[in-house]
Design a protein around this motif. Structure first.
Motif, mmCIF file in Angstrom:
data_model
loop_
_atom_site.group_PDB
_atom_site.id
_atom_site.type_symbol
_atom_site.label_atom_id
_atom_site.label_comp_id
_atom_site.label_asym_id
_atom_site.label_seq_id
_atom_site.Cartn_x
_atom_site.Cartn_y
_atom_site.Cartn_z
ATOM 1 N N ALA A 82 -61.452 58.250 -64.636
ATOM 2 C CA ALA A 82 -61.637 58.717 -66.012
ATOM 3 C C ALA A 82 -60.490 58.245 -66.909
ATOM 4 O O ALA A 82 -60.705 57.802 -68.041
ATOM 5 N N ILE A 83 -59.267 58.315 -66.382
ATOM 6 C CA ILE A 83 -58.093 57.876 -67.148
ATOM 7 C C ILE A 83 -58.147 56.372 -67.403
ATOM 8 O O ILE A 83 -57.892 55.897 -68.516
ATOM 9 N N LEU A 84 -58.509 55.591 -66.368
ATOM 10 C CA LEU A 84 -58.580 54.131 -66.494
ATOM 11 C C LEU A 84 -59.654 53.705 -67.494
ATOM 12 O O LEU A 84 -59.439 52.795 -68.295
ATOM 13 N N PHE A 94 -67.692 58.971 -69.874
ATOM 14 C CA PHE A 94 -68.979 58.960 -69.176
ATOM 15 C C PHE A 94 -70.061 58.280 -70.004
ATOM 16 O O PHE A 94 -70.024 58.267 -71.239
ATOM 17 N N TYR A 95 -70.999 57.722 -69.286
ATOM 18 C CA TYR A 95 -72.127 57.035 -69.904
ATOM 19 C C TYR A 95 -73.403 57.769 -69.525
ATOM 20 O O TYR A 95 -73.681 57.973 -68.347
ATOM 21 N N LYS A 96 -74.142 58.212 -70.526
ATOM 22 C CA LYS A 96 -75.388 58.927 -70.280
ATOM 23 C C LYS A 96 -76.563 58.058 -70.720
ATOM 24 O O LYS A 96 -76.500 57.413 -71.768
ATOM 25 N N GLN A 97 -77.599 58.076 -69.901
ATOM 26 C CA GLN A 97 -78.769 57.259 -70.215
ATOM 27 C C GLN A 97 -80.022 57.940 -69.678
ATOM 28 O O GLN A 97 -80.000 58.531 -68.596
ATOM 29 N N PHE A 112 -69.754 56.640 -64.858
ATOM 30 C CA PHE A 112 -68.542 56.245 -65.565
ATOM 31 C C PHE A 112 -68.904 55.004 -66.378
ATOM 32 O O PHE A 112 -69.574 54.101 -65.873
ATOM 33 N N ARG A 113 -68.480 54.963 -67.621
ATOM 34 C CA ARG A 113 -68.830 53.838 -68.486
ATOM 35 C C ARG A 113 -68.169 52.555 -67.995
ATOM 36 O O ARG A 113 -66.961 52.502 -67.819
ATOM 37 N N SER A 114 -68.964 51.519 -67.773
ATOM 38 C CA SER A 114 -68.437 50.241 -67.297
ATOM 39 C C SER A 114 -68.655 49.122 -68.313
ATOM 40 O O SER A 114 -68.234 47.994 -68.100
ATOM 41 N N LEU A 150 -70.334 57.684 -58.885
ATOM 42 C CA LEU A 150 -69.894 58.987 -58.372
ATOM 43 C C LEU A 150 -70.334 60.190 -59.216
ATOM 44 O O LEU A 150 -70.711 61.228 -58.660
ATOM 45 N N PRO A 151 -70.309 60.124 -60.557
ATOM 46 C CA PRO A 151 -70.743 61.284 -61.355
ATOM 47 C C PRO A 151 -72.203 61.686 -61.105
ATOM 48 O O PRO A 151 -72.604 62.799 -61.476
ATOM 49 N N GLN A 152 -72.972 60.814 -60.474
ATOM 50 C CA GLN A 152 -74.361 61.153 -60.181
ATOM 51 C C GLN A 152 -74.480 62.269 -59.145
ATOM 52 O O GLN A 152 -75.558 62.843 -58.960
ATOM 53 N N LEU A 153 -73.380 62.586 -58.479
ATOM 54 C CA LEU A 153 -73.379 63.741 -57.574
ATOM 55 C C LEU A 153 -73.708 65.016 -58.348
ATOM 56 O O LEU A 153 -74.314 65.946 -57.808
#
Length: 269
Positions: A82-84, A94-97, A112-114, A150-153
């Motif tokens: 998150a920091i990076l 975060f990226y939501k779609q 995580f937004r890439s 990972l946030p998909q957990l």
């Protein structure tokens, strides 16, 4: 013709040869049949493209337990990530779609937004590709190691996703795929997954029909043991760069006319 098929089957059986059939819908529907007897006649009942209720309940319990354990174990990694992400580019962490899951229900997938925040501002929805210029420097590492997933957990905890299942697609592409293949809706008989049969046993860059066949095979062959195998295989291929690709444009070779003819292919204009 059916009569010709029977002759071929008879010949191969008499010669004790192995038979290999393609994954057409006609053949897929016969996977895992139920055998029944009506009076003195043996009957083959076609199994549905659904996970049995009792197996589905156990799958959900395991999903919740593993997701909770996974969140606790990976929380330090997610905190550093998150920091990076925040420091590497402007925009949210975060990226939501919107994606599609069981029964065609829409939900917001969390990653995580890439990519940059304006990645699809001009192009509209497009599938990710290898060496995608929209991906940030940090995003490339997140994708190659699957850390962005990972946030998909949390999606699993909410019941939107399962640990294992067909990868969720966006409504924009689902509508297109349904028009191209009338059986596409069957993959939505189960929850979407973080990883799946198609990602482990089929190349991630394969076309949607190939991935659909893998998804339907998964539903037909479903068992808790199969889920365990897929999760173990997923861990094994985490560092395989090929597994984290989208549509691989680098593999679309451009050949000259001479090279094509050298391969025995006649070009017709």
């Amino acid at each position: 013709e059916e009569s010709e098929k029977l002759k071929i089957y008879d010949l191969l059986t008499s010669k004790e040869k192995k038979m290999f059939l393609n994954t057409s819908f006609e053949n897929l529907i016969m996977v895992n049949p139920n055998m029944m007897n009506i009076e003195d006649e043996s009957i083959i009942e076609v199994s549905p493209f659904r996970i049995p209720t009792e197996d589905g309940l156990m799958k959900r319990i395991i999903d919740i337990a593993v997701a909770l354990i996974g969140i606790v174990i990976t929380s330090p990694i997610m905190a550093v990530t998150a920091i990076l992400v925040k420091k590497s580019s402007e925009g949210p962490v975060f990226y939501k779609q919107i994606r599609i899951t069981k029964d065609g229900r829409e939900f917001e997938i969390l990653k995580f937004r890439s990519m940059g925040v304006t990645a699809e501002k001009d192009s509209g929805p497009v599938l990710a590709t290898s060496n995608d210029m929209r991906v940030t420097k940090v995003g490339k590492y997140l994708r190659s190691l699957r850390i962005d997933e990972l946030p998909q957990l949390f999606n699993v905890l909410l019941g939107d996703m399962s640990l294992v299942g067909p990868r969720p697609e966006r409504p924009f592409f689902v509508d297109q795929f349904k028009e191209l293949n009338p059986h596409y809706y069957l993959r939505h008989n189960v929850r979407a997954g973080i990883t799946g049969y198609a990602q482990v046993y089929g190349k991630y860059a394969s076309d949607f029909n190939s991935k659909l066949n893998f998804d339907l095979i998964y539903i037909k062959k479903y068992s808790l043991i199969l889920d365990l195998k897929i999760m173990l295989q997923t861990v094994k291929i985490l560092f395989d760069k090929v597994s984290s690709r989208g549509v691989d444009e680098s593999e679309r070779a451009i050949l000259s006319e001479q090279e094509i003819e050298a391969r025995g292919i006649k070009v017709i204009y």
